[in-house]
Design an enzyme around this catalytic site. Structure first.
Site, PDB file in Angstrom:
ATOM      1  N   SER A  63       0.776  -1.246   0.000  1.00 21.73           N
ATOM      2  CA  SER A  63       0.000   0.000   0.000  1.00 21.73           C
ATOM      3  C   SER A  63       0.804   1.292   0.000  1.00 21.73           C
ATOM      4  O   SER A  63       0.223   2.364  -0.145  1.00 21.73           O
ATOM      5  CB  SER A  63      -0.959   0.022   1.198  1.00 21.73           C
ATOM      6  OG  SER A  63      -2.089  -0.767   0.933  1.00 21.73           O
ATOM      7  N   LYS A  66       0.327   3.926  -2.691  1.00 29.34           N
ATOM      8  CA  LYS A  66      -0.662   5.020  -2.657  1.00 29.34           C
ATOM      9  C   LYS A  66      -0.026   6.400  -2.567  1.00 29.34           C
ATOM     10  O   LYS A  66      -0.677   7.407  -2.843  1.00 29.34           O
ATOM     11  CB  LYS A  66      -1.642   4.769  -1.508  1.00 29.34           C
ATOM     12  CG  LYS A  66      -2.539   3.570  -1.797  1.00 29.34           C
ATOM     13  CD  LYS A  66      -3.229   3.011  -0.573  1.00 29.34           C
ATOM     14  CE  LYS A  66      -4.026   1.767  -0.986  1.00 29.34           C
ATOM     15  NZ  LYS A  66      -4.494   0.981   0.156  1.00 29.34           N
ATOM     16  N   SER A 118      -6.080   3.960   4.009  1.00 30.81           N
ATOM     17  CA  SER A 118      -5.565   3.024   3.004  1.00 30.81           C
ATOM     18  C   SER A 118      -6.678   2.389   2.178  1.00 30.81           C
ATOM     19  O   SER A 118      -6.616   1.198   1.826  1.00 30.81           O
ATOM     20  CB  SER A 118      -4.729   1.929   3.692  1.00 30.81           C
ATOM     21  OG  SER A 118      -3.799   1.384   2.790  1.00 30.81           O
TER      22      SER A 118
END
Length: 386
Positions: A63, A66, A118
């Site tokens: 993640s 991102k 997230s």
């Protein structure tokens, strides 16, 4: 004779102590011992790497992807745009902010949901709004990362970091990406958000950052961060922090547990803050190389080991070099071409010399004239007396 020997001995001791203080090489600090498979510590202002472990090895980022999605959308889009959530975004697996199909959300709110909680669904909604599809967004972002930021070892296949064998990056690239992104005020506000009220069609709650050093286990100076996890990537972590005159970016990849990732990150932050500092050469500082004078058009920062003496010089071709006591280059700056700088300074000296010569020459002639007049007057006065 004894006094002379004593004085000589004292002078030698003073010289030895002075030479030792000035020319001794600074001892390198002990390096951290980490559990993470890859890691890097970068000073954000200068971009100088203070520590690295497998930093150029390609790995899965999970993640922390991102960060790229957010900075691309902020720079290429309009935060006030209203985004309509698709069925594909609604059904995205993994961590979510529980968007509903047809729900209308501003781009800014989606990016906050992406970075703070997230949200994978928010990532897909951002991608579809920005580029029409996840596939087109990946292509656009990869081009942006290469051409705008200069990353060489990164390829992203989606906006959220869910596993794809072709979705890879390096600790070095993630540090460079974060360094670039944190220069953007909008990004930095989102990256450092600790909690956020969330009022959605199907989910009303307060979002809390998943980065524990920002909230649950606060660490001195931490200003922002993003975590990630998929089984193939392990735990990934990106952290920014600042103390006094040092701003650090720490990346850890493929940790086997959250505890290891955070332990490594704190250890790397302490390593950086305890052993390094950033100094600068002020704007309008003058340097000379031969007959040419160079003036710094801006402040030039460089990071070095704490209490270390550095050498600063300018080469004949106008490159300012800052090196440590071991001769290792810390930073450099190429002064712009200034034309006939040497000739200009030489001309100034010649003009000054010519002017002074004229002054002294004219003064000599003036003295001759005045002397002649005085002699003439003296002769006339004496003649009358006789």
């Amino acid at each position: 004779m004894k006094k002379l020997v004593a004085v000589s001995t004292i002078l030698v001791m003073i010289h030895t102590l002075f030479a030792s203080a000035v020319f001794s090489k600074t001892i390198a600090p002990p390096l951290p011992v980490l559990s993470s498979e890859a890691a890097i510590v970068m000073e954000a202002t200068t971009g100088q790497v203070l520590y690295e472990k497998n930093a150029q090895s390609q790995m899965y980022p999970a993640s922390v992807t991102k960060i790229a999605t957010a900075i691309y959308a902020i720079e290429q889009g309009n935060l006030n745009d209203v985004v309509t959530v698709s069925q594909k975004a609604r059904s995205t697996e993994g961590t979510r902010v529980y968007l509903e199909e047809g729900e209308q959300v501003t781009l800014e709110k989606l990016l906050l949901g992406l970075l703070v909680n997230s949200g994978n669904d928010a990532g897909v909604a951002v991608a579809e709004h920005s580029s029409g599809s996840v596939e087109s967004f990946a292509s656009d972002v990869n081009l942006y990362l290469k051409d705008v930021i200069g990353l060489q070892d990164t390829n992203f296949e989606n906006p959220h970091g869910l596993f794809d064998p072709q979705h890879v990056t390096t600790a070095q690239d993630l540090a460079e990406l974060t360094r670039y992104a944190t220069k953007n005020e909008e990004f930095m506000k989102m990256f450092g958000t600790k909690e956020l009220p969330w009022n959605g069609e199907s989910w009303d709650t307060t979002l809390y950052t998943h980065h524990k050093l920002l909230r649950e286990k606060p660490c001195e100076g931490v200003t922002g961060g993003k975590n990630g996890f998929v089984p193939e990537a392990g735990v990934t972590l990106v952290t920014t922090a600042g103390r006094e005159n040092l701003d650090l970016i720490v990346v850890t990849l493929k940790s086997s547990s959250e505890a290891e990732a955070y332990s490594d990150t704190v250890q790397l932050l302490d390593f950086g803050f305890d052993n390094f500092e950033t100094s600068s050469i002020p704007t309008n500082s003058s340097f000379f190389a031969g007959e040419a004078e160079y003036v710094t058009p801006r402040e030039i920062a460089y990071t070095h080991q704490a209490d270390e003496q550095v050498a600063i010089d300018v080469t004949e071709d106008g490159k300012l070099r800052i090196t440590d006591q071991n001769g290792i280059l810390l930073s450099s700056y190429q002064f712009p071409v200034i034309g006939d700088a040497a000739q200009s300074r030489s001309s100034i000296h010649q003009d000054s010399r010519s002017f002074l010569e004229q002054v002294f020459s004219n003064a000599f002639y003036l003295l001759v004239i005045v002397g002649s007049m005085l002699s003439f007057l003296y002769y006339r006065v004496r003649k009358k007396r006789l």
